[in-house]
Design a protein around this motif. Structure first.
Motif, PDB file in Angstrom:
ATOM      1  N   GLY A  15      88.754 132.598  72.300  1.00  0.00           N
ATOM      2  CA  GLY A  15      89.825 133.556  72.014  1.00  0.00           C
ATOM      3  C   GLY A  15      91.104 133.261  72.758  1.00  0.00           C
ATOM      4  N   GLY A  16      90.985 132.796  73.983  1.00  0.00           N
ATOM      5  CA  GLY A  16      92.164 132.565  74.807  1.00  0.00           C
ATOM      6  C   GLY A  16      92.844 131.235  74.578  1.00  0.00           C
ATOM      7  N   ALA A  17      92.129 130.275  74.029  1.00  0.00           N
ATOM      8  CA  ALA A  17      92.723 128.949  73.816  1.00  0.00           C
ATOM      9  C   ALA A  17      93.019 128.668  72.351  1.00  0.00           C
ATOM     10  CB  ALA A  17      91.790 127.869  74.374  1.00  0.00           C
ATOM     11  N   VAL A  18      92.089 128.974  71.481  1.00  0.00           N
ATOM     12  CA  VAL A  18      92.243 128.632  70.062  1.00  0.00           C
ATOM     13  C   VAL A  18      93.198 129.589  69.351  1.00  0.00           C
ATOM     14  CG1 VAL A  18      91.003 128.352  67.876  1.00  0.00           C
ATOM     15  CG2 VAL A  18      89.969 127.548  69.999  1.00  0.00           C
ATOM     16  N   THR A  19      93.099 130.869  69.637  1.00  0.00           N
ATOM     17  CA  THR A  19      93.902 131.857  68.919  1.00  0.00           C
ATOM     18  C   THR A  19      95.412 131.654  69.075  1.00  0.00           C
ATOM     19  OG1 THR A  19      92.096 133.443  68.992  1.00  0.00           O
ATOM     20  CG2 THR A  19      94.295 134.323  68.598  1.00  0.00           C
ATOM     21  N   PRO A  20      95.944 131.437  70.279  1.00  0.00           N
ATOM     22  CA  PRO A  20      97.396 131.208  70.370  1.00  0.00           C
ATOM     23  C   PRO A  20      97.847 129.932  69.644  1.00  0.00           C
ATOM     24  CG  PRO A  20      96.514 131.765  72.519  1.00  0.00           C
ATOM     25  CD  PRO A  20      95.347 131.556  71.615  1.00  0.00           C
ATOM     26  N   ILE A  21      97.022 128.897  69.686  1.00  0.00           N
ATOM     27  CA  ILE A  21      97.364 127.657  68.975  1.00  0.00           C
ATOM     28  C   ILE A  21      97.356 127.904  67.471  1.00  0.00           C
ATOM     29  CG2 ILE A  21      96.584 125.298  68.484  1.00  0.00           C
ATOM     30  CD1 ILE A  21      95.460 125.290  71.411  1.00  0.00           C
ATOM     31  N   ALA A  22      96.332 128.604  66.989  1.00  0.00           N
ATOM     32  CA  ALA A  22      96.256 128.918  65.556  1.00  0.00           C
ATOM     33  C   ALA A  22      97.413 129.822  65.138  1.00  0.00           C
ATOM     34  CB  ALA A  22      94.918 129.582  65.237  1.00  0.00           C
ATOM     35  N   ALA A  23      97.740 130.801  65.973  1.00  0.00           N
ATOM     36  CA  ALA A  23      98.849 131.702  65.637  1.00  0.00           C
ATOM     37  C   ALA A  23     100.171 130.948  65.571  1.00  0.00           C
ATOM     38  CB  ALA A  23      98.925 132.833  66.667  1.00  0.00           C
ATOM     39  N   THR A  24     100.383 130.039  66.504  1.00  0.00           N
ATOM     40  CA  THR A  24     101.608 129.239  66.487  1.00  0.00           C
ATOM     41  C   THR A  24     101.674 128.372  65.242  1.00  0.00           C
ATOM     42  OG1 THR A  24     101.634 129.209  68.897  1.00  0.00           O
ATOM     43  CG2 THR A  24     102.957 127.548  67.787  1.00  0.00           C
ATOM     44  N   ALA A  25     100.561 127.759  64.882  1.00  0.00           N
ATOM     45  CA  ALA A  25     100.519 126.920  63.681  1.00  0.00           C
ATOM     46  C   ALA A  25     100.747 127.751  62.415  1.00  0.00           C
ATOM     47  CB  ALA A  25      99.189 126.193  63.597  1.00  0.00           C
ATOM     48  N   LEU A  26     100.149 128.930  62.348  1.00  0.00           N
ATOM     49  CA  LEU A  26     100.339 129.796  61.181  1.00  0.00           C
ATOM     50  C   LEU A  26     101.780 130.258  61.063  1.00  0.00           C
ATOM     51  CD1 LEU A  26      97.081 131.956  61.351  1.00  0.00           C
ATOM     52  CD2 LEU A  26      97.722 130.364  59.523  1.00  0.00           C
ATOM     53  N   TYR A  27     102.384 130.627  62.182  1.00  0.00           N
ATOM     54  CA  TYR A  27     103.770 131.067  62.125  1.00  0.00           C
ATOM     55  C   TYR A  27     104.677 129.904  61.743  1.00  0.00           C
ATOM     56  CZ  TYR A  27     108.051 133.550  63.040  1.00  0.00           C
ATOM     57  OH  TYR A  27     109.266 134.150  62.884  1.00  0.00           O
ATOM     58  N   GLY A  28     104.402 128.714  62.259  1.00  0.00           N
ATOM     59  CA  GLY A  28     105.201 127.542  61.910  1.00  0.00           C
ATOM     60  C   GLY A  28     105.089 127.178  60.438  1.00  0.00           C
ATOM     61  N   ALA A  29     103.900 127.360  59.870  1.00  0.00           N
ATOM     62  CA  ALA A  29     103.682 127.003  58.471  1.00  0.00           C
ATOM     63  C   ALA A  29     104.255 128.037  57.510  1.00  0.00           C
ATOM     64  CB  ALA A  29     102.189 126.818  58.207  1.00  0.00           C
ATOM     65  N   TYR A  30     104.157 129.325  57.858  1.00  0.00           N
ATOM     66  CA  TYR A  30     104.538 130.385  56.926  1.00  0.00           C
ATOM     67  C   TYR A  30     105.781 131.167  57.343  1.00  0.00           C
ATOM     68  CZ  TYR A  30      99.963 129.483  54.939  1.00  0.00           C
ATOM     69  OH  TYR A  30      98.871 128.871  54.377  1.00  0.00           O
ATOM     70  N   GLU A  31     106.267 130.972  58.562  1.00  0.00           N
ATOM     71  CA  GLU A  31     107.432 131.681  59.091  1.00  0.00           C
ATOM     72  C   GLU A  31     107.321 133.192  58.900  1.00  0.00           C
ATOM     73  OE1 GLU A  31     111.071 129.952  57.758  1.00  0.00           O
ATOM     74  OE2 GLU A  31     110.526 127.970  58.492  1.00  0.00           O
TER      75      GLU A  31
END
Length: 120
Positions: free
Chosen positions: A59-75
């Motif tokens: 939760g502490g490592a994967v989630t922020p990376i996934a959230a950053t990638a999702l925001y970068g892909a979909y803005e």
């Protein structure tokens, strides 16, 4: 929460964070009792530690990376909210599937406290 934060209104964002903190407090308060119920005495310390540390790593490592990638892909924060909702559903299913150790399987030391261990 994301919808309230995205409004740009400070009061709405504050409300979102207060509700999130309240829910986090409920979870943290119940976690200790839950963990003691799902692990037997002989494996409790290791079991709780492994479960807590793996949960923190995922939760502490994967989630922020996934959230950053999702925001970068979909803005947009909507995909992040969906991602968090899916993780919440997985957590709910995990909680519903927990096997609590019945009292009859717990050792006398577990039911009576540490004095039974030192006395006997």
């Amino acid at each position: 929460m994301f919808a309230l934060v995205n409004t740009g209104n400070a009061a709405a964002a504050l409300l979102a964070f207060v509700v999130a903190a309240f829910v986090q407090g409920i979870m943290a308060g119940a976690q200790g009792g839950l963990f003691t119920e799902i692990f037997e005495v002989k494996t409790r310390y290791s079991g709780i530690s492994i479960a807590y540390q793996l949960g923190g790593m995922i939760g502490g490592a994967v989630t922020p990376i996934a959230a950053t990638a999702l925001y970068g892909a979909y803005e947009s924060s909507t995909p992040i909210a969906i991602y968090v909702a899916v993780l919440s559903l997985v957590s709910l299913l995990a909680v519903l599937g927990i096997r609590v150790v019945p009292e009859r399987e717990q050792s006398d030391a577990d039911r009576l406290g540490t004095s039974a261990v030192t006395a006997g």
